[in-house]
Design a protein around this motif. Structure first.
Motif, PDB file in Angstrom:
ATOM      1  N   ALA A  59      24.253  25.251  62.334  1.00  0.00           N
ATOM      2  CA  ALA A  59      23.949  24.238  61.588  1.00  0.00           C
ATOM      3  C   ALA A  59      22.230  25.516  61.315  1.00  0.00           C
ATOM      4  O   ALA A  59      21.124  25.106  60.662  1.00  0.00           O
ATOM      5  CB  ALA A  59      22.754  23.825  62.979  1.00  0.00           C
ATOM      6  N   PHE A  60      21.804  26.451  62.550  1.00  0.00           N
ATOM      7  CA  PHE A  60      20.390  27.323  62.615  1.00  0.00           C
ATOM      8  C   PHE A  60      20.619  28.103  61.254  1.00  0.00           C
ATOM      9  O   PHE A  60      19.461  28.358  60.371  1.00  0.00           O
ATOM     10  CB  PHE A  60      20.780  28.368  63.738  1.00  0.00           C
ATOM     11  CG  PHE A  60      20.018  29.281  63.710  1.00  0.00           C
ATOM     12  CD1 PHE A  60      18.515  29.067  63.554  1.00  0.00           C
ATOM     13  CD2 PHE A  60      19.476  30.979  63.237  1.00  0.00           C
ATOM     14  CE1 PHE A  60      17.836  29.879  63.533  1.00  0.00           C
ATOM     15  CE2 PHE A  60      18.934  31.610  62.972  1.00  0.00           C
ATOM     16  CZ  PHE A  60      17.859  31.330  63.393  1.00  0.00           C
ATOM     17  N   ASP A  87      33.804  21.322  56.440  1.00  0.00           N
ATOM     18  CA  ASP A  87      34.974  21.138  56.477  1.00  0.00           C
ATOM     19  C   ASP A  87      35.296  22.828  56.402  1.00  0.00           C
ATOM     20  O   ASP A  87      36.486  22.664  57.396  1.00  0.00           O
ATOM     21  CB  ASP A  87      35.458  20.848  54.739  1.00  0.00           C
ATOM     22  CG  ASP A  87      34.727  19.547  54.933  1.00  0.00           C
ATOM     23  OD1 ASP A  87      35.113  18.291  55.596  1.00  0.00           O
ATOM     24  OD2 ASP A  87      34.635  18.825  53.646  1.00  0.00           O
ATOM     25  N   SER A  88      34.869  23.961  56.066  1.00  0.00           N
ATOM     26  CA  SER A  88      35.757  25.383  56.144  1.00  0.00           C
ATOM     27  C   SER A  88      35.354  25.071  57.789  1.00  0.00           C
ATOM     28  O   SER A  88      36.709  26.072  57.680  1.00  0.00           O
ATOM     29  CB  SER A  88      34.662  26.260  55.812  1.00  0.00           C
ATOM     30  OG  SER A  88      34.363  25.856  54.257  1.00  0.00           O
ATOM     31  N   TYR A  89      34.520  24.832  58.023  1.00  0.00           N
ATOM     32  CA  TYR A  89      34.358  25.320  59.939  1.00  0.00           C
ATOM     33  C   TYR A  89      35.911  24.627  61.109  1.00  0.00           C
ATOM     34  O   TYR A  89      36.769  25.308  61.838  1.00  0.00           O
ATOM     35  CB  TYR A  89      33.051  24.674  60.776  1.00  0.00           C
ATOM     36  CG  TYR A  89      33.058  24.718  62.004  1.00  0.00           C
ATOM     37  CD1 TYR A  89      32.499  26.195  62.651  1.00  0.00           C
ATOM     38  CD2 TYR A  89      33.852  24.047  63.261  1.00  0.00           C
ATOM     39  CE1 TYR A  89      32.661  26.536  63.873  1.00  0.00           C
ATOM     40  CE2 TYR A  89      33.866  24.117  64.467  1.00  0.00           C
ATOM     41  CZ  TYR A  89      33.190  25.398  64.961  1.00  0.00           C
ATOM     42  OH  TYR A  89      33.050  25.542  66.397  1.00  0.00           O
ATOM     43  N   ASP A  90      36.175  23.326  59.928  1.00  0.00           N
ATOM     44  CA  ASP A  90      36.997  22.514  60.744  1.00  0.00           C
ATOM     45  C   ASP A  90      38.807  23.408  60.466  1.00  0.00           C
ATOM     46  O   ASP A  90      39.654  23.037  61.451  1.00  0.00           O
ATOM     47  CB  ASP A  90      37.391  21.631  59.958  1.00  0.00           C
ATOM     48  CG  ASP A  90      35.845  20.434  61.143  1.00  0.00           C
ATOM     49  OD1 ASP A  90      35.434  20.578  62.055  1.00  0.00           O
ATOM     50  OD2 ASP A  90      35.135  19.247  59.829  1.00  0.00           O
ATOM     51  N   ALA A  97      32.962  29.260  57.915  1.00  0.00           N
ATOM     52  CA  ALA A  97      32.286  28.283  57.750  1.00  0.00           C
ATOM     53  C   ALA A  97      30.496  29.252  57.040  1.00  0.00           C
ATOM     54  O   ALA A  97      29.764  28.595  56.163  1.00  0.00           O
ATOM     55  CB  ALA A  97      31.592  27.699  58.833  1.00  0.00           C
ATOM     56  N   MET A  98      30.439  30.394  58.042  1.00  0.00           N
ATOM     57  CA  MET A  98      28.821  31.362  57.710  1.00  0.00           C
ATOM     58  C   MET A  98      29.008  31.257  56.465  1.00  0.00           C
ATOM     59  O   MET A  98      28.249  32.034  55.346  1.00  0.00           O
ATOM     60  CB  MET A  98      29.028  32.140  58.568  1.00  0.00           C
ATOM     61  CG  MET A  98      28.749  31.832  60.040  1.00  0.00           C
ATOM     62  SD  MET A  98      26.430  30.891  59.955  1.00  0.00           S
ATOM     63  CE  MET A  98      26.346  31.583  61.743  1.00  0.00           C
ATOM     64  N   ASP A 103      26.757  31.504  50.637  1.00  0.00           N
ATOM     65  CA  ASP A 103      26.961  32.014  49.303  1.00  0.00           C
ATOM     66  C   ASP A 103      26.647  31.090  48.628  1.00  0.00           C
ATOM     67  O   ASP A 103      27.713  29.889  48.398  1.00  0.00           O
ATOM     68  CB  ASP A 103      28.543  32.062  49.150  1.00  0.00           C
ATOM     69  CG  ASP A 103      28.593  32.964  48.192  1.00  0.00           C
ATOM     70  OD1 ASP A 103      27.597  33.130  46.915  1.00  0.00           O
ATOM     71  OD2 ASP A 103      29.943  33.398  48.212  1.00  0.00           O
ATOM     72  N   LEU A 104      25.623  30.028  48.204  1.00  0.00           N
ATOM     73  CA  LEU A 104      25.110  29.204  47.318  1.00  0.00           C
ATOM     74  C   LEU A 104      25.369  29.242  46.560  1.00  0.00           C
ATOM     75  O   LEU A 104      25.672  28.181  45.422  1.00  0.00           O
ATOM     76  CB  LEU A 104      24.463  28.208  47.949  1.00  0.00           C
ATOM     77  CG  LEU A 104      23.270  27.573  46.926  1.00  0.00           C
ATOM     78  CD1 LEU A 104      23.755  26.276  47.546  1.00  0.00           C
ATOM     79  CD2 LEU A 104      21.849  26.689  47.689  1.00  0.00           C
TER      80      LEU A 104
END
Length: 672
Positions: A59-60, A87-90, A97-98, A103-104
């Motif tokens: 979130a940060f 979703d990547s974190y899950d 996820a980071m 990487d937008l």
């Protein structure tokens, strides 16, 4: 109107990011967000709160990048990017996820493709049963950059976005799966690359020409086995003609399109097309990796031979016990149907002893089928029972299934399915989050059933009379064009209309019509540990009385229990399916219902709603018998999270046309 201050922004960030424990520096971030226009600032704060429910570090990172990103992109793009990171974190944890949140540009580069793409994580629940419904060796599904197979696992890309419509991209997934399966089923992978391709000046060119020839042959075999899918594959190929009239490739196409063509025919054509260039590749053919497939085949043959001979040892020992001389048979025979080798794998190959067929378990038949697919037959040396200690025990043991294997498809082979779960703080689903398996309740003694009938004899009699009233009855329909009798009221009105100069009404008859009931009901029974004791007895008694009463109606009904232990072990217990009769076996399973673990309700509700959607009925009911609120071993599911996931699952049920009801003994049940 209230004005937000810098202190307000920082207070929100401190709360969302749990600064008291995370020690994240929120002062610069608060200043950056405070300088944004109000609507953008509120948007970033809202999504920061949602992401923080998943991970505060993520979130940060999002909050620091979302403000500048909003200057160049719409809120919908930022929202999709944020959901992609969660979703990547899950699926893969914080590191992946980071990478996604940092990487937008990469996400935007694939954004247009994502809009119409078919994702493997979404397609897998459909592709799994499709794969296991195909004949041959059971296959797993795993993710890789390109599509290929080693004969045991189908490797597929995470996303297919070749077409502008998602439906077409999903069909491409399905066609690719079918073509990779055909490589295993029809002998493509039984070619030794060192023996065949290394003899050419350019082995890679020979391998590619062989693959192009096999695409022609396998297309014809798929047309014979799966004609419906073959039509879709022809549409995916389009109208382009990759084979020029009169060319060597056109001649090869005519020859290999024969549905009886074998891999040997392909090898015969290989020298003729080797230097002719390659035709246009089809969109579903993937890659051929014969070296990896051959290595997997060699390992599989060692394993299958050991398991088959060890199974024959067990059969031989059982036969020896029934003989007076107690001599074990030294070898067995086979009865093989008259069929070409590639078709023989599906024939009823029988193990013989003294010209008599020997029954073998289904697991042994699977091993036989695997051997037949690899060798086009079972060699004589395979038919000798294994001696004591002849094989490494590791070859004889099945690999233990792990819950983590769900993502590679292993778990799904053993009856597991993946279901989404609603994260109310995120306002989005955790995709394929819960692993659910369906198992059967073992039967028990019928004494509990007989005691229940005796205990509630008068109540059961009253219930049956009440339910009989609900049965379809004849109803008089008036003003019909055709019928059994004259509708006097309609005739009198028509007589007046005719004398008044109006047109005569033709609906002058009555007829009897039977209202047919068209209902399907699933009873979902709480089998969590909290139902021990009298609650479990009450549930079983209620099910027995309901089933006995429903039998008089003739309605279709099923009974399933549910329990769970974290998201990786959700379980639905099959007590009675729709097609099963209410007989001693079903009654015994009701009597055998006993408490298990926890009450993770969302996944079982979604699973049973899927079952109801497969039943043709005008009215579909899901009735839950439970003693309390959703609960589980992991703390996250307890409280509001579990209640909101269950609420969302019930909302999905109503959207699917299923009417959910809950019968609970919890006096506070109405509160949640």
């Amino acid at each position: 109107m209230d004005l937000i201050t810098l202190e307000h922004v920082q207070a929100h960030l401190d709360e969302f990011l749990e600064v008291e424990f995370s020690f994240l520096p929120t002062e610069p971030l608060a200043q950056m967000l405070f300088d944004l226009p109000a609507l953008r600032r509120d948007f970033v704060l809202q999504w920061t709160r949602r992401v923080a429910a998943t991970n505060v570090q993520l979130a940060f990172e999002f909050a620091n990048r979302a403000g500048p990103a909003l200057q160049a992109h719409d809120e919908s793009v930022i929202q999709a990017w944020c959901l992609h990171a969660m979703d990547s974190y899950d699926r893969s944890g914080l590191h992946q996820a980071m990478s996604a949140i940092r990487d937008l540009d990469q996400f935007l580069a694939s954004g247009r493709s994502h809009a119409a793409a078919s994702l493997l994580e979404d397609a897998a629940p459909v592709l799994f049963p499709f794969v296991h419904g195909l004949s041959g060796r059971p296959l797993k599904i795993a993710e890789d950059a390109v599509a290929w197979t080693d004969g045991e696992t189908l490797f597929l890309p995470a996303m297919v976005a070749q077409f502008d419509e998602e439906a077409a991209n999903f069909q491409l997934y399905k066609a690719t799966v079918a073509h990779l399966w055909a490589q295993m089923r029809f002998g493509t992978l039984n070619v030794d690359p060192a023996e065949v391709f290394d003899s050419y000046p350019d082995p890679l060119q020979a391998q590619q020409a062989f693959h192009a020839l096999e695409v022609i042959r396998l297309d014809a075999r798929i047309t014979g086995e799966l004609p419906g899918l073959a039509r879709h594959m022809a549409e995916l190929r389009g109208a382009t003609d990759a084979y020029r009239a009169g060319s060597i490739w056109e001649a090869a196409r005519r020859a290999l399109s024969d549905r009886q063509a074998r891999v040997g025919d392909t090898l015969a054509w290989l020298p003729r097309v080797y230097e002719q260039g390659l035709p246009q590749a089809t969109c579903y053919q993937g890659e051929l990796r014969p070296a990896q497939a051959w290595a997997a085949r060699e390992q599989r043959l060692l394993r299958d031979k050991a398991r088959f001979r060890d199974a024959l040892r067990v059969v031989a020992e059982e036969i020896a016990k029934g003989r007076d001389d107690e001599d074990m048979p030294e070898s067995f025979g086979l009865e093989v149907p008259e069929a070409p080798p590639e078709d023989m794998a599906l024939g009823q190959v029988e193990v013989m002893l003294s010209d008599q067929p020997i029954p073998v378990p289904d697991t042994v038949r699977e091993v036989m089928r695997s051997i037949l697919l690899d060798l086009d037959g079972i060699p004589p040396e395979y038919l000798t029972p294994a001696g004591p200690g002849e094989y490494d025990p590791a070859l004889l043991q099945e690999q233990a299934a792990s819950a983590d294997d769900a993502w590679a498809g292993t778990y799904h082979e053993e009856g597991a399915a993946l279901y989404n779960e609603w994260d109310f703080a995120r306002h989005a689903y955790k995709k394929n989050w819960c692993v659910l398996r369906e198992v059967e309740v073992p039967g028990a003694d019928l004494s509990f059933y007989h005691r229940t009938l005796e205990k509630y004899a008068s109540l059961l009699h009253s219930l049956r009379r009440t339910f009989e009233v609900l049965r379809g009855e004849d109803r008089l329909l008036k003003r019909q064009r055709f019928g059994d009798d004259i509708d006097i009221d309609a005739l009198v009105e028509t007589w007046g209309d005719v004398h008044a100069g109006h047109e005569m009404d033709e609906n002058l008859f009555t007829r009897m019509h039977r209202d047919e009931r068209n209902i399907a009901v699933i009873f979902m029974v709480d089998m969590s540990g909290s139902t021990r004791g009298w609650i479990n007895d009450a549930e079983r008694e209620a099910l027995i009385l309901l089933a006995e009463s429903l039998e008089s109606l003739g309605d279709r009904y099923a009974i399933y229990g549910f329990s769970g232990w974290t998201r990786k072990r959700c379980e639905v217990f099959r007590v009675k399916d729709f097609d099963a009769p209410w007989d001693a076996a079903s009654i015994g399973r009701v009597c055998g219902i006993e408490p298990k673990d926890y009450t993770r309700m969302g996944a079982p509700i979604r699973h049973l709603v899927d079952k109801l959607e497969q039943v043709e009925a005008r009215t579909k009911l899901l009735i839950t018998l439970s003693d309390g609120k959703p609960d589980d071993y992991d703390l996250e599911y307890r409280g509001e999270y579990g209640i909101e996931d269950t609420r969302q699952a019930l909302f999905e049920a109503r959207m699917a046309g299923v009417h959910p009801f809950c019968i609970t003994i919890d006096e506070q049940g109405a509160d949640y």
